[in-house]
Scaffold this active site. Structure first.
Site, PDB file in Angstrom:
ATOM      1  N   ARG A 119      36.312  27.188  30.461  1.00 27.40           N
ATOM      2  CA  ARG A 119      36.348  28.740  31.213  1.00 27.40           C
ATOM      3  C   ARG A 119      35.132  28.915  31.814  1.00 27.40           C
ATOM      4  O   ARG A 119      33.414  29.006  31.254  1.00 27.40           O
ATOM      5  CB  ARG A 119      36.483  29.610  30.175  1.00 27.40           C
ATOM      6  CG  ARG A 119      36.405  31.271  30.373  1.00 27.40           C
ATOM      7  CD  ARG A 119      36.298  31.974  29.592  1.00 27.40           C
ATOM      8  NE  ARG A 119      36.564  33.807  30.251  1.00 27.40           N
ATOM      9  CZ  ARG A 119      36.333  35.050  29.208  1.00 27.40           C
ATOM     10  NH1 ARG A 119      36.487  34.680  28.231  1.00 27.40           N
ATOM     11  NH2 ARG A 119      36.119  35.568  29.808  1.00 27.40           N
ATOM     12  N   GLU A 171      44.682  41.988  29.822  1.00 29.50           N
ATOM     13  CA  GLU A 171      45.753  41.112  30.297  1.00 29.50           C
ATOM     14  C   GLU A 171      47.074  42.251  30.391  1.00 29.50           C
ATOM     15  O   GLU A 171      47.842  41.809  31.151  1.00 29.50           O
ATOM     16  CB  GLU A 171      45.440  40.114  30.016  1.00 29.50           C
ATOM     17  CG  GLU A 171      44.809  39.046  29.909  1.00 29.50           C
ATOM     18  CD  GLU A 171      44.294  39.056  31.678  1.00 29.50           C
ATOM     19  OE1 GLU A 171      44.555  39.678  32.444  1.00 29.50           O
ATOM     20  OE2 GLU A 171      42.830  39.022  31.342  1.00 29.50           O
ATOM     21  N   TYR A 213      35.508  44.844  38.938  1.00 30.26           N
ATOM     22  CA  TYR A 213      35.675  44.994  38.158  1.00 30.26           C
ATOM     23  C   TYR A 213      35.051  46.495  37.463  1.00 30.26           C
ATOM     24  O   TYR A 213      35.757  47.507  37.010  1.00 30.26           O
ATOM     25  CB  TYR A 213      35.576  43.678  36.648  1.00 30.26           C
ATOM     26  CG  TYR A 213      36.304  43.020  37.283  1.00 30.26           C
ATOM     27  CD1 TYR A 213      36.409  42.268  38.115  1.00 30.26           C
ATOM     28  CD2 TYR A 213      37.766  42.542  35.914  1.00 30.26           C
ATOM     29  CE1 TYR A 213      37.196  40.921  38.122  1.00 30.26           C
ATOM     30  CE2 TYR A 213      38.039  42.000  36.335  1.00 30.26           C
ATOM     31  CZ  TYR A 213      38.156  40.549  37.100  1.00 30.26           C
ATOM     32  OH  TYR A 213      38.869  40.017  36.995  1.00 30.26           O
ATOM     33  N   HIS A 243      47.006  45.188  32.492  1.00 30.51           N
ATOM     34  CA  HIS A 243      47.737  44.722  34.150  1.00 30.51           C
ATOM     35  C   HIS A 243      49.381  44.989  33.645  1.00 30.51           C
ATOM     36  O   HIS A 243      50.054  44.575  35.616  1.00 30.51           O
ATOM     37  CB  HIS A 243      47.535  42.932  34.389  1.00 30.51           C
ATOM     38  CG  HIS A 243      46.036  43.137  34.969  1.00 30.51           C
ATOM     39  ND1 HIS A 243      45.930  42.980  36.200  1.00 30.51           N
ATOM     40  CD2 HIS A 243      44.929  41.924  34.629  1.00 30.51           C
ATOM     41  CE1 HIS A 243      44.306  42.849  36.063  1.00 30.51           C
ATOM     42  NE2 HIS A 243      43.863  42.571  35.094  1.00 30.51           N
ATOM     43  N   GLN A 277      46.755  33.287  40.440  1.00 27.86           N
ATOM     44  CA  GLN A 277      45.837  33.709  41.384  1.00 27.86           C
ATOM     45  C   GLN A 277      44.165  32.882  42.195  1.00 27.86           C
ATOM     46  O   GLN A 277      44.537  32.125  41.558  1.00 27.86           O
ATOM     47  CB  GLN A 277      45.960  35.469  40.573  1.00 27.86           C
ATOM     48  CG  GLN A 277      44.870  36.041  41.635  1.00 27.86           C
ATOM     49  CD  GLN A 277      44.714  37.184  40.361  1.00 27.86           C
ATOM     50  OE1 GLN A 277      44.352  37.105  38.976  1.00 27.86           O
ATOM     51  NE2 GLN A 277      44.169  38.390  40.935  1.00 27.86           N
TER      52      GLN A 277
HETATM   53  N1  BES Z   1      43.470  38.431  36.754  1.00 23.07           N
HETATM   54  C1  BES Z   1      42.498  38.114  36.458  1.00 23.07           C
HETATM   55  C2  BES Z   1      41.220  36.201  36.431  1.00 23.07           C
HETATM   56  C3  BES Z   1      41.565  35.697  38.107  1.00 23.07           C
HETATM   57  C4  BES Z   1      40.932  36.843  39.264  1.00 23.07           C
HETATM   58  C5  BES Z   1      41.698  35.186  38.777  1.00 23.07           C
HETATM   59  C6  BES Z   1      40.472  36.710  40.260  1.00 23.07           C
HETATM   60  C7  BES Z   1      41.939  34.473  39.973  1.00 23.07           C
HETATM   61  C8  BES Z   1      41.531  35.330  41.098  1.00 23.07           C
HETATM   62  C9  BES Z   1      42.173  38.364  34.459  1.00 23.07           C
HETATM   63  O1  BES Z   1      42.843  39.479  34.129  1.00 23.07           O
HETATM   64  C10 BES Z   1      40.855  38.606  34.569  1.00 23.07           C
HETATM   65  O2  BES Z   1      39.815  39.496  34.604  1.00 23.07           O
HETATM   66  N2  BES Z   1      40.731  37.744  33.520  1.00 23.07           N
HETATM   67  C11 BES Z   1      39.020  38.561  32.833  1.00 23.07           C
HETATM   68  C12 BES Z   1      39.433  39.050  31.932  1.00 23.07           C
HETATM   69  C13 BES Z   1      37.996  40.109  31.377  1.00 23.07           C
HETATM   70  C14 BES Z   1      37.464  40.831  32.634  1.00 23.07           C
HETATM   71  C15 BES Z   1      38.520  40.759  30.540  1.00 23.07           C
HETATM   72  C16 BES Z   1      38.007  36.770  32.979  1.00 23.07           C
HETATM   73  O3  BES Z   1      39.213  35.835  32.952  1.00 23.07           O
HETATM   74  O4  BES Z   1      37.188  36.844  32.004  1.00 23.07           O
HETATM   75 ZN    ZN Z   2      41.821  41.037  35.529  1.00 23.56          ZN
END
Ligand code: BES
Ligand code: ZN
Length: 628
Positions: free
Chosen positions: A579, A320, A405, A323, A165
């Site tokens: 991260r 996750e 979000y 999703h 992604q």
């Molecule tokens: N799908 C996303 C990560 C993502 C978004 C990757 C857009 C590439 C492009 C994942 O579900 C996500 O939202 N991760 C968040 C978690 C948090 C909001 C609880 C993160 O990585 O911080």
């Molecule tokens: Zn997400």
């Protein structure tokens, strides 16, 4: 300059750079994916067969991809696929009994989108055909991180993992890389004998480590959910349908931290409808995994920075898992509609947190999200603050921050509050039923909402209440404001302590949740003497905390306030985590304080070999663009 810098600090998405050929806004088509070269109106892929060698020495995947395709327009003779840094050795078309070589060429490379691969179909190709591409990836593949043993927990075996992604699947498989289409897939993966391969597919917890692994993914998925990881992984069960893959060094800690996963799964099913994917497992990766988590179907990928030892950061797992409904089952048609994935998922995540933990915990996370949202409104350009913006590649990196979000979640909470939880839950269930295995645009969502809730007699809201959420910046005046009693208390404590009304030793940090501690730190007043910070740090050891979210919050403050006594620990933080969310804003805060750009650059030089290429790029951009 600074605005862009800060924006990148909040980088979550990976739609980078700007593209020259982006369309004019006037003829914006919300149903069209501007982030793919594929001619999906003429051909669609139905199934993908992968046969790949994992070569750690060359840092490449090598083998073939067979795309089972259907021709939608009989005159169409050229298939255009997405690629990025792929070497294509040959192309052939199988149709019925016939097999023929196919000519192929690359189109012009776009920095963001990669390189179109144009395959001319031989006359033998029928309405349905298999396109076989022999290929290899390059070490620069933006989806793959090849980790030397030193960057793993065990330190002895190499590892590779993917992050497809949003538009990176094309850097490890030549395909139609758009969320608008769904494919089933199967794969044969050959690895060094002692390593285990896992995919977003039917992983077998009991698989023998033979060095050859077979996968089937019978549920159709969009390409961004293709995922693979190869490493010294072992499995431990969490419950009947749930378990963990990770390196043996992290297995016990992971089993403890994520012990509630089976309960989360069962709760989610009772709230949102059946879980359609079979097993639900977690893969805990090394610190360089660029996100908190990634919802790869059947196997969410996670950062090890969630291993706080007290389950305080498991909302990411709830996210996750959620999703599996919002995103994987019902998918945004294009990246412009990402709020339908991420906002809906954030909403479901907090509903899950209420049930698994309690409303108080969920409200704490809601308030932290709301605060972040307000911060985003100060940095994100207005035209990208709408939930349904006119987004094209030229809008650049991370054009919406985390607005999809938190604004998306708030919008759904607004609807829930107006129609009542029961009616809104019925609506959601029917939405998942109705759009399961399909893709949705904001406009389709709005029409469905209109039909099922807004147009009912005596409905509390009309289309006119709802449209501003989708099409306007900021928040409507009647937007809800999340509240948390414990966080209100934490903010009041911050003010009292800063005023000297409360002794440092009397701050109730030890009884607070991690979320309250974060809010306390964020609520410290702008003017605060460094000796107060030193006092706080010496009593509560924030610079040494192993809670990654508390550390992130603390070191942003340390950098903003130039509290240099904690810079050695700040640098240790930048080396401990990879991260993006945990480190990019700390670099940005160093830059934004106006004095520490050079220092930030030096720290980055020392740390960058450990970072994921995507994260390294976000940070490099922050540091390069800054004056000085
Ligand atoms: N799908 C996303 C990560 C993502 C978004 C990757 C857009 C590439 C492009 C994942 O579900 C996500 O939202 N991760 C968040 C978690 C948090 C909001 C609880 C993160 O990585 O911080
Ligand atoms: Zn997400």
């Amino acid at each position: 300059m600074i605005r862009k810098t800060l924006l990148i600090a909040f980088a979550m998405m990976t739609l980078t750079a700007c593209s020259k050929d982006a369309p004019e806004i006037d003829d914006y088509d919300p149903a069209r994916d501007y982030f793919t070269f594929a001619n999906t109106g003429q051909f669609v892929t139905e199934h993908v067969t992968l046969d790949l060698d994992v070569d750690f020495e060359k840092q490449e995947l090598r083998g073939y991809a067979l795309l089972t395709m259907r021709r939608l327009e009989s005159e169409a003779g050229e298939v255009v696929l997405d690629t990025r840094d792929l070497n294509i050795a040959s192309a052939a078309v199988l149709s019925g009994e016939q097999s023929a070589a196919a000519e192929f060429r690359f189109g012009e490379t776009d920095e963001l989108l990669g390189t179109p691969l144009i395959v001319t179909l031989p006359p033998e190709a029928g309405e349905r055909f298999d396109l076989v591409l022999e290929y290899s990836t390059s070490p620069e593949s933006t989806a793959l991180q090849w980790l030397p043993p030193e960057l793993t927990a065990g330190g002895k075996q190499p590892m590779v993992f993917s992050q497809s992604q949003s538009i990176h699947a094309r850097s490890w498989v030549p395909l139609q890389d758009t969320p608008a289409l769904r494919i089933t897939y199967e794969a044969k993966i050959r690895t060094p004998r002692n390593l285990l391969a896992v995919m977003s597919a039917n992983n077998d917890p009991l698989a023998a480590r033979t060095g050859e692994y077979h996968f089937e993914m019978p549920q159709p998925i969009p390409s961004y959910l293709l995922a693979i990881a190869v490493g010294n992984f072992y499995f431990a069960p969490l419950g009947e349908d749930t378990g963990i893959y990770t390196e043996p060094e992290l297995l016990d800690a992971s089993v403890y931290e994520f012990a509630d996963t089976q309960a989360m799964l069962e709760t989610a099913e009772s709230m949102f409808g059946p879980y359609e994917w079979g097993r639900y497992d977690l893969l805990v990766l090394p610190p360089s995994f660029p996100y908190g988590g990634m919802e790869n179907p059947r196997l969410s990928f996670l950062t090890p920075s969630l291993l706080a030892g007290d389950r305080s950061l498991v909302a990411v797992v709830a996210h996750e898992l959620a999703h599996s409904w919002s995103g994987n089952l019902v998918t945004n048609r294009t990246w412009r509609d990402i709020w339908l994935n991420e906002g809906m998922t954030s909403y479901l995540e907090s509903r899950l947190m209420e049930v698994i933990y309690d409303v108080g915990r969920a409200n704490e996370e809601r308030v932290l999200g709301y605060r972040e949202l307000l911060g985003n409104f100060e940095r994100v350009p207005e035209n990208m603050q709408a939930l349904a913006p006119r987004m094209t590649p030229r809008d650049g990196e991370d054009s919406q921050g985390t607005i999809p979000y938190h604004k998306g979640q708030l919008f759904l909470e607004y609807l829930e509050a107006a129609f009542g939880r029961e009616a809104f839950d019925d609506f959601l269930q029917s939405y998942f039923d109705n759009f399961g295995w399909q893709t949705v645009t904001s406009e389709l969502f709005l029409d469905y909402l209109d039909e099922h809730l807004l147009s009912a007699e005596g409905a509390p809201l009309t289309r006119a209440n709802v449209e501003p959420w989708l099409y306007e910046p900021g928040l409507p005046d009647d937007a809800p404001v999340p509240e948390s009693a414990t966080l209100i208390a934490a903010a009041a404590t911050a003010a009292d302590w800063a005023d000297g009304a409360l002794a440092t030793a009397d701050i109730p940090v030890d009884v607070w949740s991690a979320q309250a501690v974060i809010h306390f730190i964020n609520s410290l007043p702008q003017e605060l003497a460094h000796n107060k910070l030193a006092d706080l740090d010496s009593v509560y050891g924030f610079s040494e905390t192993r809670n990654a979210e508390i550390a992130r919050t603390w070191f942003i403050q340390v950098a903003e306030r130039r509290y240099a006594s904690a810079y050695p620990q700040l640098e240790a933080h930048l080396n401990r985590y990879g991260r993006g969310r945990l480190i990019a804003p700390v670099y940005s805060a160093l830059v934004a304080n106006g004095e520490d750009l050079e220092l930030a650059r030096e720290m980055f030089e020392r740390a960058k070999a450990t970072y994921h290429p995507l994260v390294a790029r976000w940070i490099a951009e922050t540091l390069e663009e800054s004056p000085g």
